[in-house]
Design a protein around this motif. Structure first.
Motif, PDB file in Angstrom:
ATOM      1  N   LYS A  93       0.842  -1.194   0.000  1.00 48.91           N
ATOM      2  CA  LYS A  93       0.000   0.000   0.000  1.00 48.91           C
ATOM      3  C   LYS A  93       0.880   1.249   0.000  1.00 48.91           C
ATOM      4  O   LYS A  93       1.842   1.341   0.770  1.00 48.91           O
ATOM      5  CB  LYS A  93      -0.919   0.029   1.231  1.00 48.91           C
ATOM      6  N   ASP A  94       0.536   2.202  -0.854  1.00 48.75           N
ATOM      7  CA  ASP A  94       1.362   3.403  -0.965  1.00 48.75           C
ATOM      8  C   ASP A  94       0.837   4.560  -0.113  1.00 48.75           C
ATOM      9  O   ASP A  94       1.322   5.693  -0.230  1.00 48.75           O
ATOM     10  CB  ASP A  94       1.477   3.853  -2.421  1.00 48.75           C
ATOM     11  N   ASN A  95      -0.144   4.286   0.752  1.00 43.69           N
ATOM     12  CA  ASN A  95      -0.639   5.341   1.650  1.00 43.69           C
ATOM     13  C   ASN A  95      -0.421   4.965   3.114  1.00 43.69           C
ATOM     14  O   ASN A  95      -1.127   5.436   4.000  1.00 43.69           O
ATOM     15  CB  ASN A  95      -2.106   5.673   1.377  1.00 43.69           C
ATOM     16  N   LEU A  96       0.589   4.116   3.349  1.00 41.72           N
ATOM     17  CA  LEU A  96       1.003   3.779   4.701  1.00 41.72           C
ATOM     18  C   LEU A  96       2.433   4.268   4.923  1.00 41.72           C
ATOM     19  O   LEU A  96       3.309   4.076   4.081  1.00 41.72           O
ATOM     20  CB  LEU A  96       0.971   2.265   4.936  1.00 41.72           C
ATOM     21  N   GLY A  97       2.646   4.931   6.054  1.00 40.65           N
ATOM     22  CA  GLY A  97       3.976   5.394   6.435  1.00 40.65           C
ATOM     23  C   GLY A  97       4.104   5.342   7.942  1.00 40.65           C
ATOM     24  O   GLY A  97       3.322   4.660   8.620  1.00 40.65           O
ATOM     25  N   VAL A  98       5.066   6.064   8.473  1.00 41.04           N
ATOM     26  CA  VAL A  98       5.306   6.036   9.915  1.00 41.04           C
ATOM     27  C   VAL A  98       5.456   7.458  10.446  1.00 41.04           C
ATOM     28  O   VAL A  98       5.726   8.400   9.692  1.00 41.04           O
ATOM     29  CB  VAL A  98       6.578   5.232  10.272  1.00 41.04           C
ATOM     30  N   VAL A  99       5.285   7.582  11.753  1.00 42.77           N
ATOM     31  CA  VAL A  99       5.637   8.813  12.455  1.00 42.77           C
ATOM     32  C   VAL A  99       6.880   8.504  13.290  1.00 42.77           C
ATOM     33  O   VAL A  99       6.973   7.444  13.912  1.00 42.77           O
ATOM     34  CB  VAL A  99       4.481   9.334  13.333  1.00 42.77           C
ATOM     35  N   ILE A 100       7.826   9.406  13.275  1.00 45.79           N
ATOM     36  CA  ILE A 100       9.029   9.262  14.091  1.00 45.79           C
ATOM     37  C   ILE A 100       8.755   9.940  15.427  1.00 45.79           C
ATOM     38  O   ILE A 100       8.828  11.165  15.550  1.00 45.79           O
ATOM     39  CB  ILE A 100      10.260   9.877  13.401  1.00 45.79           C
ATOM     40  N   ASP A 101       8.379   9.128  16.407  1.00 47.94           N
ATOM     41  CA  ASP A 101       8.084   9.634  17.745  1.00 47.94           C
ATOM     42  C   ASP A 101       9.298   9.355  18.624  1.00 47.94           C
ATOM     43  O   ASP A 101       9.633   8.201  18.907  1.00 47.94           O
ATOM     44  CB  ASP A 101       6.842   8.944  18.311  1.00 47.94           C
ATOM     45  N   PHE A 102       9.963  10.412  19.074  1.00 50.99           N
ATOM     46  CA  PHE A 102      11.229  10.242  19.785  1.00 50.99           C
ATOM     47  C   PHE A 102      11.071   9.390  21.045  1.00 50.99           C
ATOM     48  O   PHE A 102      11.907   8.525  21.328  1.00 50.99           O
ATOM     49  CB  PHE A 102      11.821  11.604  20.168  1.00 50.99           C
ATOM     50  N   TRP A 103      10.021   9.643  21.830  1.00 46.21           N
ATOM     51  CA  TRP A 103       9.885   8.895  23.080  1.00 46.21           C
ATOM     52  C   TRP A 103       9.599   7.430  22.820  1.00 46.21           C
ATOM     53  O   TRP A 103      10.224   6.553  23.411  1.00 46.21           O
ATOM     54  CB  TRP A 103       8.786   9.480  23.971  1.00 46.21           C
ATOM     55  N   HIS A 104       8.635   7.136  21.950  1.00 46.27           N
ATOM     56  CA  HIS A 104       8.296   5.737  21.698  1.00 46.27           C
ATOM     57  C   HIS A 104       9.495   4.952  21.171  1.00 46.27           C
ATOM     58  O   HIS A 104       9.724   3.805  21.582  1.00 46.27           O
ATOM     59  CB  HIS A 104       7.123   5.638  20.720  1.00 46.27           C
ATOM     60  N   LEU A 105      10.249   5.559  20.263  1.00 48.26           N
ATOM     61  CA  LEU A 105      11.384   4.837  19.693  1.00 48.26           C
ATOM     62  C   LEU A 105      12.499   4.668  20.719  1.00 48.26           C
ATOM     63  O   LEU A 105      13.140   3.615  20.779  1.00 48.26           O
ATOM     64  CB  LEU A 105      11.895   5.562  18.449  1.00 48.26           C
ATOM     65  N   HIS A 106      12.728   5.687  21.529  1.00 47.47           N
ATOM     66  CA  HIS A 106      13.741   5.572  22.580  1.00 47.47           C
ATOM     67  C   HIS A 106      13.329   4.560  23.637  1.00 47.47           C
ATOM     68  O   HIS A 106      14.094   3.648  23.982  1.00 47.47           O
ATOM     69  CB  HIS A 106      13.961   6.937  23.238  1.00 47.47           C
ATOM     70  N   ALA A 107      12.118   4.711  24.164  1.00 43.41           N
ATOM     71  CA  ALA A 107      11.685   3.878  25.290  1.00 43.41           C
ATOM     72  C   ALA A 107      11.441   2.440  24.877  1.00 43.41           C
ATOM     73  O   ALA A 107      11.647   1.514  25.667  1.00 43.41           O
ATOM     74  CB  ALA A 107      10.422   4.473  25.921  1.00 43.41           C
ATOM     75  N   GLY A 108      11.008   2.227  23.627  1.00 43.62           N
ATOM     76  CA  GLY A 108      10.786   0.868  23.151  1.00 43.62           C
ATOM     77  C   GLY A 108      12.074   0.079  23.005  1.00 43.62           C
ATOM     78  O   GLY A 108      12.076  -1.153  23.103  1.00 43.62           O
ATOM     79  N   GLY A 109      13.162   0.785  22.744  1.00 45.00           N
ATOM     80  CA  GLY A 109      14.466   0.152  22.699  1.00 45.00           C
ATOM     81  C   GLY A 109      14.767  -0.646  21.448  1.00 45.00           C
ATOM     82  O   GLY A 109      15.843  -1.225  21.328  1.00 45.00           O
ATOM     83  N   GLY A 110      13.839  -0.660  20.488  1.00 46.97           N
ATOM     84  CA  GLY A 110      14.056  -1.480  19.300  1.00 46.97           C
ATOM     85  C   GLY A 110      14.513  -0.716  18.082  1.00 46.97           C
ATOM     86  O   GLY A 110      14.645  -1.283  16.998  1.00 46.97           O
ATOM     87  N   THR A 111      14.793   0.587  18.249  1.00 41.79           N
ATOM     88  CA  THR A 111      15.154   1.429  17.110  1.00 41.79           C
ATOM     89  C   THR A 111      16.240   2.401  17.538  1.00 41.79           C
ATOM     90  O   THR A 111      16.229   2.894  18.668  1.00 41.79           O
ATOM     91  CB  THR A 111      13.932   2.225  16.609  1.00 41.79           C
TER      92      THR A 111
END
Length: 274
Positions: free
Chosen positions: A163-181
């Protein structure tokens, strides 16, 4: 680059006041919460009146945040989720908003990974198809305290969906706290997959501590453990030039004057991104 006031940052306010505050404090956009929008509509407001206010204050709705629990898979629950998707897409159309945020919470965490991915992929495709005829895109937010908390995991599912209408948001807290990125992973991204940035701080849950965003995110920028300069640099390295939104999910800061919250949020963000 477009700077957009996040409705979470001014949690204790309404959809009309947010437009005035955004205009007066230097934003050109608003990332609105469905809770605020639907409450306005349920109590005498209309899309027509709200569009007039958008024009008056020269504010664009950049995102509706969010359609939650997109991993619902029991027949009745999934049908309910898709009805919610249709409602929020219609709101996006009415407000000329290009993006809706979507997120899974813990509804799938008890399942094996393969089963989780199959459900998420099916539901992501169905949601994307609802928005496609209307030109609506969907930004996936991976949530730190769930099994679906890695940016690469979201990108892999997007690729599988086709699908070409799916993307992501770069959320600093979620990515930091999740530890997987890591920021390095973000820096290598295709900028066209980034639909938004949430500028925020905080910390991960301590060992043995329950996840509670109102605790772990109760920090102004620079007070928490997020390496904000690294995440900002990573986003900029991709060439991304879209919407940046300061998300201040902080009960302590929510007790400040709403105008001050919005003003401090945009100034803090500008200090880092400029």
């Amino acid at each position: 680059m477009k700077l957009s006031l996040h409705g979470v940052s001014v949690w204790y306010s309404n959809a009309v006041t947010q437009l005035r505050i955004a205009h007066q404090t230097g934003y050109s956009g608003l990332e609105i919460l469905p809770e605020h929008l639907y409450r306005y509509l349920d109590n005498g407001g209309s899309y027509e009146k709200y569009r007039d206010l958008l024009a008056k204050y020269q504010i664009d709705i950049t995102c509706i945040n969010a359609l939650k629990r997109i991993g619902r898979f029991q027949p009745e629950e999934r049908a309910s989720m898709l009805r919610e998707a249709e409602k929020i897409v219609q709101a996006a159309v009415e407000l000329r908003c290009p993006v809706v945020q979507i997120m899974a919470l813990t509804e799938l965490d008890h399942l094996p990974e393969a089963a989780r991915d199959a459900i998420l992929l099916e539901n992501l495709c169905a949601i994307a198809d609802i928005g496609k005829p209307h030109g609506i895109k969907f930004q996936i937010e991976v949530v730190a305290f769930t099994a679906f908390n890695s940016l690469q995991h979201a990108i892999d599912l997007i690729k599988q969906s086709g699908k070409d209408n799916l993307g992501v948001v770069i959320d600093f807290w979620h990515l930091h706290a999740g530890g997987g990125t890591t920021p390095e992973e973000v820096a290598r991204m295709d900028k066209d997959l980034i639909y938004g940035v949430h500028f925020c701080d905080g910390r991960a849950a301590h060992p043995g501590e329950a996840w509670d965003e109102w605790v772990q995110r109760n920090y102004a920028p620079g007070e928490g453990d997020v390496d904000i300069p690294a995440w900002v640099a990573a986003v900029k390295a991709t060439g991304y030039n879209g919407v940046w939104s300061p998300e201040l999910l902080s009960p302590r800061n929510w007790e400040d004057d709403l105008w001050d919250i919005a003003s401090h949020s945009i100034e803090d963000m500008k200090k880092y991104i400029n």
